[in-house]
Design a protein around this motif. Structure first.
Motif, short mmCIF file in Angstrom:
data_model
loop_
_atom_site.label_atom_id
_atom_site.label_comp_id
_atom_site.label_asym_id
_atom_site.label_seq_id
_atom_site.Cartn_x
_atom_site.Cartn_y
_atom_site.Cartn_z
N GLY A 52 0.81 -1.22 0.00
CA GLY A 52 0.00 0.00 0.00
C GLY A 52 0.84 1.27 0.00
N GLN A 53 2.03 1.19 0.58
CA GLN A 53 2.90 2.37 0.60
C GLN A 53 3.39 2.73 -0.80
N ALA B 107 0.58 4.40 -2.41
CA ALA B 107 0.40 5.76 -1.88
C ALA B 107 1.38 6.72 -2.54
N VAL C 286 9.90 6.98 -0.05
CA VAL C 286 8.90 6.25 0.72
C VAL C 286 9.39 4.86 1.14
N GLN D 130 12.07 3.45 4.86
CA GLN D 130 11.42 2.55 5.81
C GLN D 130 12.11 1.19 5.84
N ARG E 244 15.29 1.62 7.77
CA ARG E 244 15.03 1.76 9.21
C ARG E 244 14.68 0.40 9.82
N GLU F 232 -2.40 4.72 4.68
CA GLU F 232 -1.14 4.75 3.94
C GLU F 232 -0.44 6.10 4.02
N LEU F 233 -0.49 6.71 5.19
CA LEU F 233 0.39 7.87 5.39
C LEU F 233 1.82 7.34 5.44
N PHE F 234 2.79 8.22 5.19
CA PHE F 234 4.18 7.78 5.25
C PHE F 234 4.64 7.84 6.71
N PRO F 235 4.85 6.67 7.33
CA PRO F 235 5.04 6.64 8.79
C PRO F 235 6.34 7.26 9.26
N MET G 20 7.54 10.07 8.21
CA MET G 20 7.52 11.53 8.02
C MET G 20 6.49 12.15 8.96
#
Ligand SMILES: Nc1ncnc2c1ncn2[C@@H]1O[C@H](COP(=O)(O)OP(=O)(O)OP(=O)(O)O)[C@@H](O)[C@H]1O
Ligand SMILES: [Mg+2]
Lengths: 221, 242
Positions: free
Chosen positions: A120-121, A124, A139, A143, A146, B87-90, B92
């Motif tokens: 989903g990212q 997005a 995006v 992640q 991290r 689906e926000l960018f976690p 940020m």
């Protein structure tokens, strides 16, 4: 038994040992940076779904992961002069070999990292008009990186330990420096013990850092 | 604004969409509903090209989505999309979530993007949360941010895929309120939802899907009055008595 030891040799040899340690650290840093960049590209190629890129990447990763590092170091060192006609210094040769070799391992870590980010990212990122590279760069990869930071660091600790293998082609790393000074002062055992302590101190502090990071990531999630 | 014409799509040998045809005019709000697995999400993802189609064609504002010559990122930048799971960018902050697209895709300056982001946050009632991270907010708040993020790109139409179905009941209305307001402002919207209250309030038309087919495509009054198909009748009675 320790009465026969003379650790007074250590202060005398420090400047030389320091040079060796610096090279070991430089080799680790180069192979880590280059390895993660190349490894990430390999992981993206493998996940791209493209047949050609995927096959090349998979072949590269699987091959290097199946060959002992020492053999790659030796081959590269002895084969390159045959192709280029002029020998490459042991130090430089080791830098390139380690980068290419570690890339295969970092690639697998980054692949797992990318897959740990939900599909989903990607959607997005695309949905607000980002291109593939923008979506990856802003995006997905941050992640993935991290999430995988502790594993990447653990791999780097292994890499740092493995740098001692360059001893085989005569590059002057920490181990080689310890050996040389040990011979010069006729105190080889003391110097091997000392270099072991340095390796241990660095790896142990790094693994403590990994532990700490693991806890922090568990909190973020 | 959105034209979906005889669209069929397969996942391998499994046909998800069969001959789907519908249009959404400028300013129209169309609600898409239907049982789980009927292809609603797939259809809405085809509209902005997140999923490729194998047959038929889709045009947004006159631009064909499935034309290889179409600059898809450019088109998507103008089509807002809101997802079931936000689906926000976690990684940020909230304000960064709202400015990244403006800066990287539309080429606006950081200042301009920040100002616009703050204005939109104010609009969805979350101005005080600008520097938080998505993980620190409730689902309803996150979904409002997600709507604001889509609006930050000045979309010409908006797609919603079950925007409230992952929310706790007490948070559904805060999100629906934002959507109702958007609808009243004349935004063109395609909304996959089972919130029939929302459909009654603002929808112009209701599209009912079943097994990859558009079974019913009717004006709201007609749909809620007496749906023609038996499947839609059953479906309606089930969710209305829930
Ligand atoms: N990537 C995929 N690969 C294969 N099959 C898929 C894929 N995505 C969806 N499907 C299948 O396609 C059908 C339609 O899925 P879709 O998600 O569009 O349904 P939906 O109407 O949105 O359902 P829901 O109400 O559960 O969200 C389902 O049977 C689903 O299992
Ligand atoms: Mg769905």
């Amino acid at each position: 038994m320790f009465s026969n030891f003379d650790f007074g040799v250590i202060p005398l040899s420090l400047p030389f040992i320091w040079q060796g340690l610096l090279y070991s650290l430089k080799l680790t840093a180069t192979a880590m940076t280059g390895g993660i960049i190349l490894g990430t590209l390999l992981a993206l190629a493998r996940l791209s779904g493209g047949v050609v890129l995927g096959t090349i990447s998979t072949f590269y990763v699987n091959t290097l992961r199946s060959i002992p590092l020492l053999m790659v170091i030796l081959w590269f060192f002895f084969l390159i002069p045959i192709f280029t006609g002029s020998p490459m210094g042991a130090e430089k040769s080791a830098m390139i070999t380690f980068t290419l070799f570690e890339a295969a391992f970092y690639a697998e870590i980054m692949r797992a990292g990318i897959q740990s980010v939900s599909r989903g990212q990607i959607n997005a990122g695309y949905a607000i008009g980002m291109t593939y590279w923008q979506t990856m760069g802003h995006v997905i990869l941050p992640q993935a990186f991290r999430n995988m930071l502790p594993v990447l660091l653990t791999q780097t600790i292994i890499l740092f330990q493995d740098t001692s293998l360059v001893y085989a082609i005569g590059a002057k790393d920490l181990l080689k420096a310890a050996e040389i000074t040990g011979k010069n002062y006729n105190r080889p055992v003391e110097m091997y013990i000392f270099s072991a302590v340095v390796y241990f101190a660095i790896c142990f502090s790094l693994s403590m850092l990994v532990k700490h990071l693991n806890k922090r990531i568990a909190i973020i999630r | 604004m959105i034209e979906i014409n005889k669209v069929s799509k397969w996942y391998g040998s499994f046909q998800v969409l069969t001959d789907c045809t519908t249009q959404i005019a400028k300013g129209e709000v169309v609600v898409v509903c239907g049982p789980s697995g009927s292809g609603k999400s797939t259809l809405i993802k085809c509209v902005n090209g997140l999923e490729p189609i194998q047959q038929g064609n889709i045009a947004v504002n006159g631009t064909a989505i499935n034309d290889p010559k179409t600059d898809l990122p450019k088109l998507r930048a103008r089509v807002g999309m809101v997802f079931q799971h936000f689906e926000l960018f976690p990684h940020m902050s909230i304000i960064k979530n709202l400015s990244i697209g403006q800066v990287k895709v539309l080429g606006r300056s950081e200042d301009e993007a920040h100002a616009k982001g703050m204005k939109l946050l104010e609009r969805v009632g979350l101005k005080a949360h600008a520097n938080k991270y998505p993980g620190e907010m409730s689902g309803g708040q996150q979904q409002r941010v997600a709507i604001a993020r889509a609006l930050s790109m000045d979309p010409i139409c908006m797609l919603f895929d079950e925007p409230t179905s992952a929310l706790d009941p007490e948070m559904i209305n805060e999100v629906l309120d934002v959507m109702v307001e958007l609808a009243h402002e004349g935004m063109t919207m395609m909304v996959v939802t089972h919130e029939m209250g929302f459909a009654r309030k603002v929808a112009n038309r209701v599209v009912f899907m079943d097994q990859g087919k558009i079974v019913e495509d009717a004006a709201k009054e007609e749909f809620f009055g007496q749906p023609r198909s038996e499947r839609a009748q059953q479906f309606l009675s089930k969710i209305l008595h829930h």
